[in-house]
Design a protein around this motif. Sequence first.
Motif, PDB file in Angstrom:
ATOM      1  N   VAL A  45      41.527  54.721  76.620  1.00  0.00           N
ATOM      2  CA  VAL A  45      41.386  55.684  75.570  1.00  0.00           C
ATOM      3  C   VAL A  45      40.468  55.233  74.435  1.00  0.00           C
ATOM      4  N   ARG A  46      39.999  56.221  73.671  1.00  0.00           N
ATOM      5  CA  ARG A  46      38.905  56.068  72.720  1.00  0.00           C
ATOM      6  C   ARG A  46      39.487  54.823  71.736  1.00  0.00           C
ATOM      7  N   GLY A  47      38.822  53.893  71.765  1.00  0.00           N
ATOM      8  CA  GLY A  47      39.182  52.821  70.691  1.00  0.00           C
ATOM      9  C   GLY A  47      40.167  51.750  71.155  1.00  0.00           C
ATOM     10  N   ARG A  48      40.612  52.006  72.161  1.00  0.00           N
ATOM     11  CA  ARG A  48      41.799  51.134  72.812  1.00  0.00           C
ATOM     12  C   ARG A  48      41.620  51.123  74.267  1.00  0.00           C
ATOM     13  N   ILE A  49      42.007  49.681  74.993  1.00  0.00           N
ATOM     14  CA  ILE A  49      42.379  49.734  76.223  1.00  0.00           C
ATOM     15  C   ILE A  49      43.421  48.645  76.399  1.00  0.00           C
TER      16      ILE A  49
END
Length: 96
Positions: A45-49
């Motif tokens: 997801v945006r900014g995090r994996i």
Amino acid sequence: MQLTLITISSGAEAMFDGGAARLIDTLWAAARVEDAVEHISVLAVRGRIDIGVFSVSMDQVTARKVACDLVERALVMSPQLRRWDVAGTVPGLAGT
């Protein structure tokens, strides 16, 4: 089998170009035979994996170290991941 969950994050809230399949390929490229990794899954997801590393034939402490080392190698070897850092790890469940 051991599951270790690792979260990596990017302060720039970047997305990993190429999607989950390409990220999984990058992680497999960083894996070594001695890591005994059975399966890798990701949720980006945006900014995090969120990364799930399933390891075989080892205890939870060893599995966590192997998974962290694998992710660290991927962060170094992939230009797309150089702005990303490990934000946290969670040893998961042991299975059979």
